[in-house]
Design an enzyme around this catalytic site. Structure first.
Site, PDB file in Angstrom:
ATOM      1  N   GLU A 116      -8.208 -18.089  93.380  1.00 51.97           N
ATOM      2  CA  GLU A 116      -8.059 -18.353  91.948  1.00 51.97           C
ATOM      3  C   GLU A 116      -6.709 -18.985  91.611  1.00 51.97           C
ATOM      4  O   GLU A 116      -6.626 -19.832  90.724  1.00 51.97           O
ATOM      5  CB  GLU A 116      -8.243 -17.056  91.150  1.00 51.97           C
ATOM      6  CG  GLU A 116      -9.648 -16.478  91.221  1.00 51.97           C
ATOM      7  CD  GLU A 116      -9.889 -15.617  92.466  1.00 51.97           C
ATOM      8  OE1 GLU A 116      -8.935 -15.405  93.248  1.00 51.97           O
ATOM      9  OE2 GLU A 116     -11.034 -15.163  92.657  1.00 51.97           O
ATOM     10  N   ASP A 156     -19.760  -2.524  87.879  1.00 53.04           N
ATOM     11  CA  ASP A 156     -18.693  -2.884  88.819  1.00 53.04           C
ATOM     12  C   ASP A 156     -17.435  -2.039  88.621  1.00 53.04           C
ATOM     13  O   ASP A 156     -16.616  -1.896  89.532  1.00 53.04           O
ATOM     14  CB  ASP A 156     -18.325  -4.367  88.694  1.00 53.04           C
ATOM     15  CG  ASP A 156     -19.282  -5.261  89.465  1.00 53.04           C
ATOM     16  OD1 ASP A 156     -20.047  -4.727  90.290  1.00 53.04           O
ATOM     17  OD2 ASP A 156     -19.267  -6.480  89.243  1.00 53.04           O
ATOM     18  N   HIS A 201     -17.577 -12.101  82.083  1.00 52.25           N
ATOM     19  CA  HIS A 201     -17.508 -10.695  82.475  1.00 52.25           C
ATOM     20  C   HIS A 201     -16.246 -10.011  81.934  1.00 52.25           C
ATOM     21  O   HIS A 201     -15.631  -9.187  82.605  1.00 52.25           O
ATOM     22  CB  HIS A 201     -17.570 -10.564  83.997  1.00 52.25           C
ATOM     23  CG  HIS A 201     -18.911 -10.955  84.570  1.00 52.25           C
ATOM     24  ND1 HIS A 201     -19.499 -12.164  84.300  1.00 52.25           N
ATOM     25  CD2 HIS A 201     -19.763 -10.301  85.387  1.00 52.25           C
ATOM     26  CE1 HIS A 201     -20.664 -12.240  84.940  1.00 52.25           C
ATOM     27  NE2 HIS A 201     -20.847 -11.127  85.600  1.00 52.25           N
ATOM     28  N   ARG A 248     -22.369 -15.739  78.517  1.00 56.72           N
ATOM     29  CA  ARG A 248     -22.056 -16.637  79.643  1.00 56.72           C
ATOM     30  C   ARG A 248     -23.110 -17.737  79.773  1.00 56.72           C
ATOM     31  O   ARG A 248     -22.793 -18.851  80.210  1.00 56.72           O
ATOM     32  CB  ARG A 248     -21.915 -15.850  80.947  1.00 56.72           C
ATOM     33  CG  ARG A 248     -23.182 -15.109  81.337  1.00 56.72           C
ATOM     34  CD  ARG A 248     -23.023 -14.402  82.668  1.00 56.72           C
ATOM     35  NE  ARG A 248     -24.130 -13.486  82.886  1.00 56.72           N
ATOM     36  CZ  ARG A 248     -24.552 -13.102  84.076  1.00 56.72           C
ATOM     37  NH1 ARG A 248     -23.967 -13.553  85.166  1.00 56.72           N
ATOM     38  NH2 ARG A 248     -25.546 -12.259  84.209  1.00 56.72           N
ATOM     39  N   PHE A 250      -9.973 -12.143  87.103  1.00 52.73           N
ATOM     40  CA  PHE A 250      -9.378 -13.064  88.076  1.00 52.73           C
ATOM     41  C   PHE A 250      -8.864 -14.332  87.395  1.00 52.73           C
ATOM     42  O   PHE A 250      -8.080 -15.073  87.981  1.00 52.73           O
ATOM     43  CB  PHE A 250     -10.404 -13.411  89.159  1.00 52.73           C
ATOM     44  CG  PHE A 250     -11.125 -12.214  89.698  1.00 52.73           C
ATOM     45  CD1 PHE A 250     -10.415 -11.074  90.043  1.00 52.73           C
ATOM     46  CD2 PHE A 250     -12.503 -12.206  89.833  1.00 52.73           C
ATOM     47  CE1 PHE A 250     -11.069  -9.950  90.516  1.00 52.73           C
ATOM     48  CE2 PHE A 250     -13.164 -11.081  90.309  1.00 52.73           C
ATOM     49  CZ  PHE A 250     -12.455  -9.951  90.653  1.00 52.73           C
ATOM     50  N   SER A 268     -22.861 -16.677  88.467  1.00 55.10           N
ATOM     51  CA  SER A 268     -22.418 -15.789  87.387  1.00 55.10           C
ATOM     52  C   SER A 268     -21.935 -16.573  86.173  1.00 55.10           C
ATOM     53  O   SER A 268     -22.034 -16.103  85.048  1.00 55.10           O
ATOM     54  CB  SER A 268     -21.270 -14.898  87.877  1.00 55.10           C
ATOM     55  OG  SER A 268     -21.723 -14.035  88.891  1.00 55.10           O
ATOM     56  N   ARG A 281     -21.117 -10.707  80.072  1.00 50.81           N
ATOM     57  CA  ARG A 281     -22.309 -10.600  80.895  1.00 50.81           C
ATOM     58  C   ARG A 281     -23.526 -10.023  80.166  1.00 50.81           C
ATOM     59  O   ARG A 281     -24.656 -10.416  80.476  1.00 50.81           O
ATOM     60  CB  ARG A 281     -21.976  -9.706  82.095  1.00 50.81           C
ATOM     61  CG  ARG A 281     -23.121  -9.465  83.037  1.00 50.81           C
ATOM     62  CD  ARG A 281     -22.617  -8.778  84.301  1.00 50.81           C
ATOM     63  NE  ARG A 281     -23.686  -8.596  85.256  1.00 50.81           N
ATOM     64  CZ  ARG A 281     -24.294  -7.425  85.456  1.00 50.81           C
ATOM     65  NH1 ARG A 281     -23.935  -6.361  84.785  1.00 50.81           N
ATOM     66  NH2 ARG A 281     -25.259  -7.339  86.357  1.00 50.81           N
TER      67      ARG A 281
END
Lengths: 285, 318
Positions: free
Chosen positions: B61, B120, B112, B13, B86, B40, B170
């Site tokens: 989104e 998560d 991610h 990322r 998302f 992020s 990530r």
């Protein structure tokens, strides 16, 4: 264009709509007829459009001209007829509506390269977001023309509409004029019964919009006046919302005021009865 | 086996963020959008230098995807960014209608992705995104393997006209590709030539494949390792050329075995040149909370899993 001339165009567009829907025995005449006056007023009077030798010229970017997006894509017949009558593509092509290998798909799409169409719509709730994006693009390009978007009142039940409703005032998208076709009907019945989205004006005001309520959405003079008033409100840090009261099926007596003609085509007899009520002002295709 | 070493580890990322920073300086039409995940997505350098070309969409989104489609009208090149879950599953219909079917030049940039976002858990660990995106007609699907390649891919997709799904992640992983590489969309990258088995890997699994190749070499097995950074359009020629030589294949991806890179390769194999293929992928399940390393081990996505798959594939050769 004089109001009387606009009304003549609208009568021809209504003829086109019922003939197109009859020709393929499918499609959505009700909402199309109800929004005819609005679309005619936009394309034949209000919108600043790129033209050469009196004919509209289409390019996807639409820089320097006003743009219109149809979010409730099922009323494609009215958009197709208005675009053809304006000169974007040949009028006889209207006969191909919803038939195999046509550019006039059931719901509008740029996929078939039909002049005048910039986005696919049909799955509801996305058009206002798209229009906001196009309006932001105009701002970045220092282009002071306007972006219009039409939605249905049933469509207000889609969650994404409210994401866009929140976004536009926050980002001061004041070159956007949104219109809701307030005909009070949706497929399963009256909107108030299916899922009441009461007080849309108060809702949009609370979200930060400049809201105009227009009761006579099928009176050409009222529609034109409202569109000019909306234009005068542009550029003042708020997006503009017109709640346009229309009659579903307006112009054809037996189709008026009922959700039953949302997505039903007339038979031969009904077509004849409908056409008898509408002046053939520009010549049928 | 070609030797790969690294002096630094970074997250892919951050490669995206670096690519956006550079794009901000050289392409005035690039616009970045984000749904409340600026940190992020490593967008701060882009936003700092181009505040007027950044659109904060909030946690909306669906609206972000359709606004991006609208931005292309007028010539902007929108990069819509959020977590992979998302950016795909949540907004599939918006991507389908407003972007893919409408043929819009939108870049959907998703961080991610996969198991390696870790703690998560499964709500955020999408393992179906490659499948969903590659099924859309006209969509290009890219999953680069390290920081440098992600940066290069980010820059490359701005010059390509059409919808793109760019997938990255990530975890901090070795940087083993060249900083000055030119990213060619749809062109597989030969990591190391070999003769006994073809290992087709994508994303984070490329480094695992390199380690697997070294282990296999120590056991006298010569693995050919190919980085399939572009899953669609797939470099069929590179795949067929490799299996013509090795006569067996392994696919390796941080994705459900259904609908991912492995299935794309299987289609090529079945249609053109039947050889055994083994999958290294998540076996049709959701993920769970844990550290990235724990999850990759539990769900069978390590170098050791690739070694085992390679041996199975070789054993099945006729």
């Amino acid at each position: 264009m004089e109001i009387e001339q606009l009304e003549k165009v609208a009568a021809q567009v209504r003829r086109d709509i019922v003939r197109m829907v009859h020709g393929c025995q499918s499609g959505h005449p009700g909402g199309s007829l109800g929004c005819t006056d609005l679309l005619v007023a936009l394309y034949f009077e209000r919108m600043k459009l790129k033209e050469e030798d009196g004919k509209p010229v289409f390019d996807m970017d639409g820089n320097g001209e006003d743009l219109f997006f149809l979010s409730n894509g099922h009323i494609s017949p009215v958009l197709y007829s208005v675009l053809a009558r304006k000169g974007y593509f040949p009028v006889p092509e209207l006969a191909t509506f919803r038939k195999l290998n046509s550019r006039l798909q059931g719901h509008p799409t740029p996929h078939e390269h039909l002049e005048g169409i910039r986005i696919a719509s049909g799955s509801l709730g996305q058009g206002m977001s798209v229009a906001i994006g196009a309006a932001l693009s105009k701002k970045l390009n220092k282009d002071d023309s306007l972006v219009y978007v039409l939605m249905g009142d049933g469509e207000q039940q889609e969650g994404q509409v409210w994401e866009a409703a929140m976004f536009a005032p926050h980002h001061k998208v004041d070159n956007l004029i949104a219109i809701i076709d307030l005909n009070g009907q949706q497929i399963d019945g009256p909107t108030a019964k299916v899922m009441d989205n009461r007080d849309l004006g108060a809702k949009y005001e609370a979200f930060g919009w400049e809201v105009m309520e227009v009761e006579e959405g099928n009176d050409m003079a009222s529609v034109v006046k409202a569109l000019y008033e909306a234009k005068s409100k542009a550029g003042h840090a708020k997006p503009i919302m017109i709640l346009l009261r229309t009659g579903m099926g307006y112009g054809v007596d037996f189709m008026m005021g009922s959700h039953k003609w949302h997505g039903v085509a007339p038979n031969d007899e009904q077509l004849a009865a409908a056409l008898a009520q509408l002046e053939e002002s520009m010549g049928d295709y | 086996m070609k030797k790969y070493t690294f002096t630094e580890k970074k997250d892919t990322r951050s490669g995206f963020g670096a690519g956006m920073h550079e794009l901000g300086q050289k392409n005035p039409n690039v616009v970045a959008l984000c749904a409340d995940l600026v940190g992020s997505l490593k967008l701060e350098p882009f936003i700092k230098e181009n505040p007027e070309r950044f659109v904060q969409c909030g946690i909306s989104e669906a609206n972000m995807i359709s606004v991006s489609a609208g931005l292309t009208i007028g010539g902007k090149i929108p990069f819509a960014t959020t977590f992979a879950n998302f950016a795909t599953g949540r907004v599939y219909d918006q991507i389908r209608q407003s972007v893919a079917y409408s043929g819009k030049n939108v870049k959907i940039c998703a961080s991610h992705a996969g198991l390696t976002l870790g703690e998560d858990g499964a709500t955020h660990q999408i393992l179906e995104d490659i499948g969903m995106m590659k099924m859309l007609p006209g969509m290009t699907v890219i999953n680069p393997c390290d920081y440098n390649q992600t940066k290069a891919a980010t820059i490359a997709i701005a010059d390509y006209e059409g919808p793109v799904y760019l997938r990255f992640g990530r975890p901090v992983i070795p940087i083993f590709t060249a900083a000055d590489q030119v990213f060619e969309i749809g062109k597989a990258w030969m990591v190391s030539e070999g003769t006994d088995v073809s290992i087709f890997a994508t994303g984070h699994m490329v480094w695992e494949a390199i380690q697997a190749g070294e282990q296999l070499e120590a056991e006298g097995i010569s693995a050919e390792i190919i980085n399939i950074h572009t899953i669609k359009p797939l470099d069929e020629e590179a795949i067929l050329k490799s299996i013509a030589k090795t006569r067996c294949a392994v696919s390796a991806e941080e994705h459900n075995r259904i609908g991912g890179l492995g299935d794309s390769i299987a289609q090529v194999i079945v249609k053109n040149d039947l050889v055994p293929q083994e999958y290294v992928a998540v076996d049709d399940s959701f993920g769970e909370s844990g550290t990235p390393a724990q999850l990759m081990e539990k769900y069978g996505l390590t170098a050791a899993d690739i070694v085992a798959a390679a041996k199975r594939a070789i054993a099945k050769k006729k």
